[in-house]
Design a protein around this motif. Sequence first.
Motif: not given
Length: 272
Positions: A47-57, A19-33
């Motif tokens: 989905r409760r932890a990450l509302p973006q799941l099922g839509d963008l991810i 979950l920590d890794v997912a949130r960091r990637l969603i926040d765009g901490v690495i350009e090009g990933v």
Amino acid sequence: MTSKTPLRVGIAGLGAVGLDVARRLIDGVIEGVTLTAVAVRDADKARRALPQLGDLIAFRSMSALADDCDVVVECLPPALFREVAVATIDKGRLFMPLSVAQLLKNPDLITRAKEKGARILVPTGALLGLDAVRAAAEGTIHSVKMVTRKPPKGLEGAPYLVERSVSLEGLKEPRKIFDGTAREGAIGFPANVNVAAALSLAGVGPDRTQLEIWADPTVTRNTHTITVDSDAMRLSMTIESIPSENPRTGKSVAPSVIAALRGLVSELKVGS
């Protein structure tokens, strides 16, 4: 100038680290990933932890996670490791396991990766000095030993303790609960000795890497002391890792994954 195609990442498991890794990637901490897909056992909880799941991810099954991902990061309980590992490797992807101890129990995966054109990349995790151990392994390593001390809560439920009916409840002073090889430790403590497994793979192998495990009520951090004696250097280091929400895993693991992913796309990579 043409823009590079983003590196597509899939995450298997959204526990404390995933979950920590997912949130960091969603926040765009690495350009090009970009986080492309996840595989979880409980979609509603995820989905409760990450509302973006099922839509963008996308949600994927464990076996299908690598279908549209370049890299799969494994953050699963040991029992689910092999399914996602085999599926990822068979598709020729880059597999990044956090359950490193499972590689010692599934050595065929390394041969399989060679046959399928896949790669297995083990992040540094809590193991300070992994580069130094790998460098020493290019020469002759005489001995490697790790002494691990963890709060008793972080060791509860380990198969080695359950099989021997060893209880750590109410422990008042440090107690050595294991003394053997990294391979034996991986069998008896599959969720606790990923650091020792990584050390053994970087150095002299799981049968020559010595491991002690202590249940220590006087420590609040997962503490690893490593000594390496080689023809090029003598290395001694101690790491004190702050436990994450999962007491078996340190807070340094998620940043280590991000650093490993960054190294795949960055123009400058420091360290081997």
